[in-house]
Design a protein around this motif. Structure first.
Motif, short mmCIF file in Angstrom:
data_model
loop_
_atom_site.label_atom_id
_atom_site.label_comp_id
_atom_site.label_asym_id
_atom_site.label_seq_id
_atom_site.Cartn_x
_atom_site.Cartn_y
_atom_site.Cartn_z
N LEU A 231 -33.81 60.12 -48.41
CA LEU A 231 -33.03 60.02 -47.18
C LEU A 231 -33.90 59.43 -46.07
CD1 LEU A 231 -30.28 60.80 -45.86
CD2 LEU A 231 -31.38 62.91 -45.12
N PRO A 232 -33.51 58.27 -45.48
CA PRO A 232 -34.34 57.66 -44.42
C PRO A 232 -34.28 58.46 -43.13
CG PRO A 232 -32.29 56.43 -44.68
CD PRO A 232 -32.32 57.45 -45.78
N VAL A 233 -35.42 58.67 -42.52
CA VAL A 233 -35.53 59.40 -41.26
C VAL A 233 -36.25 58.51 -40.26
CG1 VAL A 233 -36.50 61.42 -40.11
CG2 VAL A 233 -35.60 61.63 -42.43
N GLU A 234 -35.68 58.37 -39.07
CA GLU A 234 -36.25 57.49 -38.04
C GLU A 234 -37.27 58.27 -37.21
OE1 GLU A 234 -34.83 54.82 -34.17
OE2 GLU A 234 -33.37 55.53 -35.65
N LEU A 235 -38.52 57.77 -37.19
CA LEU A 235 -39.59 58.34 -36.38
C LEU A 235 -39.80 57.50 -35.14
CD1 LEU A 235 -42.34 59.28 -39.02
CD2 LEU A 235 -40.66 60.78 -37.98
N ALA A 236 -40.05 58.15 -34.03
CA ALA A 236 -40.31 57.44 -32.77
C ALA A 236 -41.63 57.93 -32.20
CB ALA A 236 -39.17 57.67 -31.78
N ALA A 237 -42.57 57.02 -32.00
CA ALA A 237 -43.85 57.35 -31.35
C ALA A 237 -43.74 56.95 -29.89
CB ALA A 237 -45.00 56.63 -32.04
N VAL A 238 -43.75 57.92 -29.00
CA VAL A 238 -43.57 57.66 -27.57
C VAL A 238 -44.94 57.38 -26.97
CG1 VAL A 238 -42.64 58.54 -25.42
CG2 VAL A 238 -41.58 59.20 -27.58
N GLY A 255 -45.22 37.73 -15.65
CA GLY A 255 -46.66 37.66 -15.48
C GLY A 255 -47.24 38.84 -14.74
N GLN A 256 -46.40 39.68 -14.19
CA GLN A 256 -46.90 40.84 -13.47
C GLN A 256 -47.49 41.84 -14.45
OE1 GLN A 256 -44.02 42.60 -10.87
NE2 GLN A 256 -45.38 44.24 -10.18
N VAL A 257 -48.60 42.47 -14.12
CA VAL A 257 -49.28 43.45 -14.97
C VAL A 257 -48.99 44.85 -14.44
CG1 VAL A 257 -51.49 44.28 -15.85
CG2 VAL A 257 -51.08 41.81 -15.56
N LEU A 258 -48.55 45.71 -15.34
CA LEU A 258 -48.27 47.10 -15.00
C LEU A 258 -49.31 47.99 -15.68
CD1 LEU A 258 -44.37 47.25 -15.45
CD2 LEU A 258 -45.65 47.05 -13.31
N PRO A 259 -50.00 48.81 -14.93
CA PRO A 259 -50.94 49.76 -15.57
C PRO A 259 -50.16 50.83 -16.34
CG PRO A 259 -50.76 50.19 -13.22
CD PRO A 259 -49.97 48.92 -13.46
N VAL A 260 -50.51 51.05 -17.63
CA VAL A 260 -49.80 52.00 -18.49
C VAL A 260 -50.73 53.16 -18.81
CG1 VAL A 260 -48.64 52.36 -20.70
CG2 VAL A 260 -48.37 50.19 -19.47
N PRO A 261 -50.43 54.35 -18.32
CA PRO A 261 -51.27 55.52 -18.62
C PRO A 261 -50.87 56.14 -19.97
CG PRO A 261 -49.55 56.14 -17.07
CD PRO A 261 -49.35 54.67 -17.36
N ILE A 262 -51.52 55.69 -21.06
CA ILE A 262 -51.20 56.22 -22.39
C ILE A 262 -51.85 57.59 -22.55
CG2 ILE A 262 -51.45 55.86 -24.87
CD1 ILE A 262 -51.39 52.88 -24.39
N VAL A 266 -50.22 61.37 -28.40
CA VAL A 266 -48.93 60.69 -28.41
C VAL A 266 -47.95 61.51 -29.26
CG1 VAL A 266 -47.70 58.61 -29.08
CG2 VAL A 266 -49.99 58.45 -28.09
N PRO A 267 -46.80 61.89 -28.73
CA PRO A 267 -45.83 62.66 -29.54
C PRO A 267 -45.11 61.75 -30.54
CG PRO A 267 -44.94 62.26 -27.34
CD PRO A 267 -46.35 61.74 -27.33
N VAL A 268 -44.91 62.26 -31.74
CA VAL A 268 -44.12 61.60 -32.78
C VAL A 268 -42.86 62.43 -32.96
CG1 VAL A 268 -44.05 60.83 -35.17
CG2 VAL A 268 -46.20 60.70 -33.88
N LYS A 269 -41.70 61.81 -32.72
CA LYS A 269 -40.45 62.57 -32.68
C LYS A 269 -39.51 62.16 -33.80
CE LYS A 269 -40.37 63.54 -27.71
NZ LYS A 269 -39.54 63.53 -26.49
N THR A 277 -48.18 65.21 -33.24
CA THR A 277 -48.88 64.46 -32.19
C THR A 277 -50.07 63.74 -32.80
OG1 THR A 277 -50.20 66.38 -31.60
CG2 THR A 277 -48.18 66.04 -30.34
N GLY A 278 -50.46 62.62 -32.16
CA GLY A 278 -51.58 61.84 -32.69
C GLY A 278 -52.21 60.99 -31.61
N THR A 279 -53.29 60.30 -31.98
CA THR A 279 -54.01 59.42 -31.06
C THR A 279 -53.84 57.98 -31.50
OG1 THR A 279 -56.02 59.75 -32.36
CG2 THR A 279 -55.69 61.18 -30.45
N ILE A 280 -53.79 57.09 -30.49
CA ILE A 280 -53.60 55.66 -30.74
C ILE A 280 -54.92 55.04 -31.21
CG2 ILE A 280 -53.05 53.45 -29.69
CD1 ILE A 280 -50.65 55.11 -30.18
N GLY A 281 -54.80 54.20 -32.24
CA GLY A 281 -55.97 53.48 -32.74
C GLY A 281 -55.52 52.19 -33.39
N ALA A 282 -56.37 51.61 -34.23
CA ALA A 282 -56.06 50.36 -34.90
C ALA A 282 -56.34 50.51 -36.38
CB ALA A 282 -56.85 49.21 -34.31
N LEU A 283 -55.50 49.89 -37.21
CA LEU A 283 -55.69 49.85 -38.65
C LEU A 283 -55.50 48.41 -39.08
CD1 LEU A 283 -56.12 51.38 -41.31
CD2 LEU A 283 -53.64 51.64 -41.47
#
Length: 295
Positions: A231-238, A255-262, A266-269, A277-283
């Motif tokens: 059964l497919p379940v949709e995950l959302a990382a906010v 072109g305007q830059v908005l500062p994003v306070p991450i 990070v909650p996974v819903k 919850t988890g932390t942002i990184g790169a793979l």
């Protein structure tokens, strides 16, 4: 005026379900069926006897049923005994308890140790009659439970200490004698004996043994079990949930830059519920989330 033709009454040909026409159990099947039922009866009697014995449930041993006739069944019943003619539906059976044991129960009901008089009376006193009534109700209720409610209502018809006066059934009646031995710690064992005529057993087991099918134990469904596993379940990382003044939003331009306070976590819903919850990184070349806590 005569009719032009004779009237002939017609009736529809009845078609019965084969299950309703199946033969009842044979004589050879009655005693084994009673043997299986006796274990359930012993268990039901054990629980029902507790209140009569000061709240402690006794051990009930169901003896192997004996195929005999009614005269032989009665040959060992003493002069003073609680003999009760019962009916299941319209079919008779008889229960009996030795008078000495009935008087012991009465003595215990009045706070005594369970003694009997030095000489037994010729007939039961009123207190013993009341105790016999409770035993009749107890056996009727336990037998109803053991049979799963099949066979019809069970009731007491009459009772008498004298078998000749009771006239429960003819001496030559083929019966199955069932004895339930009641064993209490530190006390003399006693018995409840029941005589089931073969015709009564045929009624009791007319639709087969009342043994309930064993159902597999079911626990809560596991997400790894079919059909839920696929059964497919949709995950959302906010990643960010930010608020801006309306004036800033109305003045946004390309072109305007908005500062994003991450956030650090990070909650996974799943739907509206935070699952982890988890932390942002790169793979490799992708943004990834490393889970560090499950809700």
């Amino acid at each position: 005026m005569k009719p032009e033709r004779a009237f002939i009454a017609e009736r529809a040909i009845a078609r019965h379900d084969p299950a309703l026409l199946r033969p009842g159990p044979s004589a050879a099947e009655l005693i084994p069926a009673l043997t299986r039922m006796s274990e359930r009866l012993a268990k039901a009697v054990r629980g029902a006897l507790g209140p009569l014995l000061g709240g402690a449930e006794p051990q009930i041993n169901a003896m192997k049923p004996m195929d005999t006739d009614f005269a032989d069944f009665c040959s060992e019943i003493p002069r003073l005994a609680a003999n009760s003619l019962m009916q299941i539906g319209s079919a008779p059976f008889m229960i009996t308890v030795e008078g000495e044991n009935v008087l012991r129960l009465v003595d215990r009901a009045f706070g005594g140790p369970g003694d009997t008089p030095s000489s037994l009376p010729k007939e039961f006193p009123l207190s013993a009659e009341l105790m016999i009534g409770r035993i009749e109700q107890l056996v009727a209720s336990a037998l109803t439970v053991a049979l799963g409610g099949s066979g019809g209502p069970i009731r007491a018809v009459r009772r008498d200490a004298s078998l000749a006066q009771l006239q429960a059934m003819p001496d030559a009646t083929k019966v199955a004698g069932l004895t339930l031995n009641v064993v209490e710690q530190g006390r003399m064992p006693w018995a409840i004996s029941i005589a089931f005529p073969h015709d009564t057993l045929g009624l009791m087991f007319a639709h087969g043994d009342a043994k309930r099918p064993t159902k597999p134990r079911r626990g809560p469904a596991q997400p790894t079990d079919a059909p839920f596993a696929d059964l497919p379940v949709e995950l959302a990382a906010v990643l960010v949930d930010m608020r801006l003044p309306l004036a800033v939003v109305s003045g946004l331009r390309i072109g305007q830059v908005l500062p994003v306070p991450i956030a650090r976590n990070v909650p996974v819903k799943v739907g509206d519920k935070t699952y982890a919850t988890g932390t942002i990184g790169a793979l490799e070349d992708r943004v990834a989330i490393q889970l560090n806590q499950l809700s």
